[in-house]
Design a protein around this motif. Structure first.
Motif, PDB file in Angstrom:
ATOM      1  N   ALA A 177      -4.197  -2.777   2.824  1.00 46.64           N
ATOM      2  CA  ALA A 177      -3.121  -2.912   1.649  1.00 46.64           C
ATOM      3  C   ALA A 177      -2.209  -2.125   1.911  1.00 46.64           C
ATOM      4  O   ALA A 177      -1.105  -2.446   1.110  1.00 46.64           O
ATOM      5  N   ARG A 178      -2.148  -1.115   2.712  1.00 44.83           N
ATOM      6  CA  ARG A 178      -1.054  -0.294   2.966  1.00 44.83           C
ATOM      7  C   ARG A 178      -0.781   0.553   1.577  1.00 44.83           C
ATOM      8  O   ARG A 178       0.660   0.801   1.137  1.00 44.83           O
ATOM      9  N   ALA A 179      -1.566   0.908   1.017  1.00 47.23           N
ATOM     10  CA  ALA A 179      -1.830   1.599  -0.192  1.00 47.23           C
ATOM     11  C   ALA A 179      -2.863   2.456  -0.470  1.00 47.23           C
ATOM     12  O   ALA A 179      -4.056   1.972  -0.025  1.00 47.23           O
ATOM     13  N   VAL A 180      -2.903   3.516  -0.796  1.00 46.70           N
ATOM     14  CA  VAL A 180      -3.750   4.534  -0.969  1.00 46.70           C
ATOM     15  C   VAL A 180      -4.806   4.241  -2.314  1.00 46.70           C
ATOM     16  O   VAL A 180      -4.219   3.706  -2.823  1.00 46.70           O
ATOM     17  N   SER A 181      -5.951   4.732  -2.663  1.00 45.80           N
ATOM     18  CA  SER A 181      -6.556   4.498  -3.669  1.00 45.80           C
ATOM     19  C   SER A 181      -6.150   5.277  -4.905  1.00 45.80           C
ATOM     20  O   SER A 181      -5.329   6.314  -4.542  1.00 45.80           O
TER      21      SER A 181
ATOM     22  N   TYR B 177       1.185   6.193   0.365  1.00 45.17           N
ATOM     23  CA  TYR B 177       0.694   5.716   1.757  1.00 45.17           C
ATOM     24  C   TYR B 177       1.999   6.108   2.572  1.00 45.17           C
ATOM     25  O   TYR B 177       1.499   6.783   3.654  1.00 45.17           O
ATOM     26  N   TRP B 178       3.078   5.816   2.319  1.00 43.89           N
ATOM     27  CA  TRP B 178       4.058   6.288   3.272  1.00 43.89           C
ATOM     28  C   TRP B 178       4.434   7.758   3.216  1.00 43.89           C
ATOM     29  O   TRP B 178       4.945   8.360   3.984  1.00 43.89           O
ATOM     30  N   TRP B 179       3.932   8.256   2.160  1.00 41.91           N
ATOM     31  CA  TRP B 179       4.353   9.963   1.826  1.00 41.91           C
ATOM     32  C   TRP B 179       3.202  10.847   2.660  1.00 41.91           C
ATOM     33  O   TRP B 179       3.662  11.874   3.166  1.00 41.91           O
TER      34      TRP B 179
ATOM     35  N   MET C  21       0.822  -0.586  -8.082  1.00 46.75           N
ATOM     36  CA  MET C  21       0.658  -0.680  -6.570  1.00 46.75           C
ATOM     37  C   MET C  21       1.785   0.083  -5.954  1.00 46.75           C
ATOM     38  O   MET C  21       1.736   0.447  -4.831  1.00 46.75           O
ATOM     39  N   ILE C  22       2.986  -0.069  -6.557  1.00 49.42           N
ATOM     40  CA  ILE C  22       4.121   0.586  -5.894  1.00 49.42           C
ATOM     41  C   ILE C  22       3.988   2.096  -5.771  1.00 49.42           C
ATOM     42  O   ILE C  22       4.433   2.569  -4.741  1.00 49.42           O
TER      43      ILE C  22
END
Length: 169
Positions: free
Chosen positions: A67-71, A8-10, A1-2
């Motif tokens: 989720a603030r995360a991409v797939s 996501y932030w990149w 997940m990290i």
């Protein structure tokens, strides 16, 4: 997940960092004419817009925002695309053309996979909402066709319409 959160932030900083890297890489590693620099001056804004467009398509998905995360698909393709752009910035002799083609292929893959994920997720959310509205309407409203009256014992009034032929004047 990290890892997914990191990408996501990149997404949006990469729209600035990667085109700037190409200009820095040209200055540091390229041994050639100024025509390549002129080509980079055209390529960098196009790359900037492409990175923003892909970021917008991915961020349009509610699951990504929540989720603030991409797939994992997005992560894998973004790793490949970023790596091909970074490698292109070193301007290796004989490989720059292949790296450019690889970068375009990664862009196309990210675009279509992102669009597919967006449409699929939106379709699923609409189906869930539609099913909730159908349940809220009640079973008697769902099963009965609209042309049938609400009560089978209800009085029905039939109005017949007759048209009389009038003589023309």
């Amino acid at each position: 997940m990290i890892i997914r959160k990191a990408f996501y932030w990149w997404f949006f900083p990469s729209a600035v960092v990667l085109p700037v890297w190409l200009l820095i890489g040209w200055a540091a590693f390229h041994q050639g004419s100024g025509w390549t620099f002129l080509g980079l001056l055209v390529l960098c804004p196009i790359l900037f817009v492409a990175l923003l467009a892909i970021g917008g398509i991915v961020m349009a998905r509610k699951s990504v925002r929540d989720a603030r995360a991409v797939s994992w698909y997005d992560t894998g393709l973004l790793v490949g695309w970023s790596a091909s752009i970074i490698a292109f910035g070193f301007f290796p002799p004989g490989l720059t053309g292949w790296l450019a083609v690889l970068g375009v292929l990664f862009f196309l893959a990210l675009f279509w996979v992102g669009l597919w994920e967006l449409v699929t997720e939106t379709r699923d959310r609409v189906q869930v909402s539609y099913a909730a509205y159908q349940r809220a309407a009640g079973p008697e409203q769902v099963d009965r066709p609209q042309s049938m009256p609400a009560d089978d014992d209800a009085d029905v009034i039939i109005i017949e319409e007759r048209r009389e032929d009038r003589p023309s004047s």
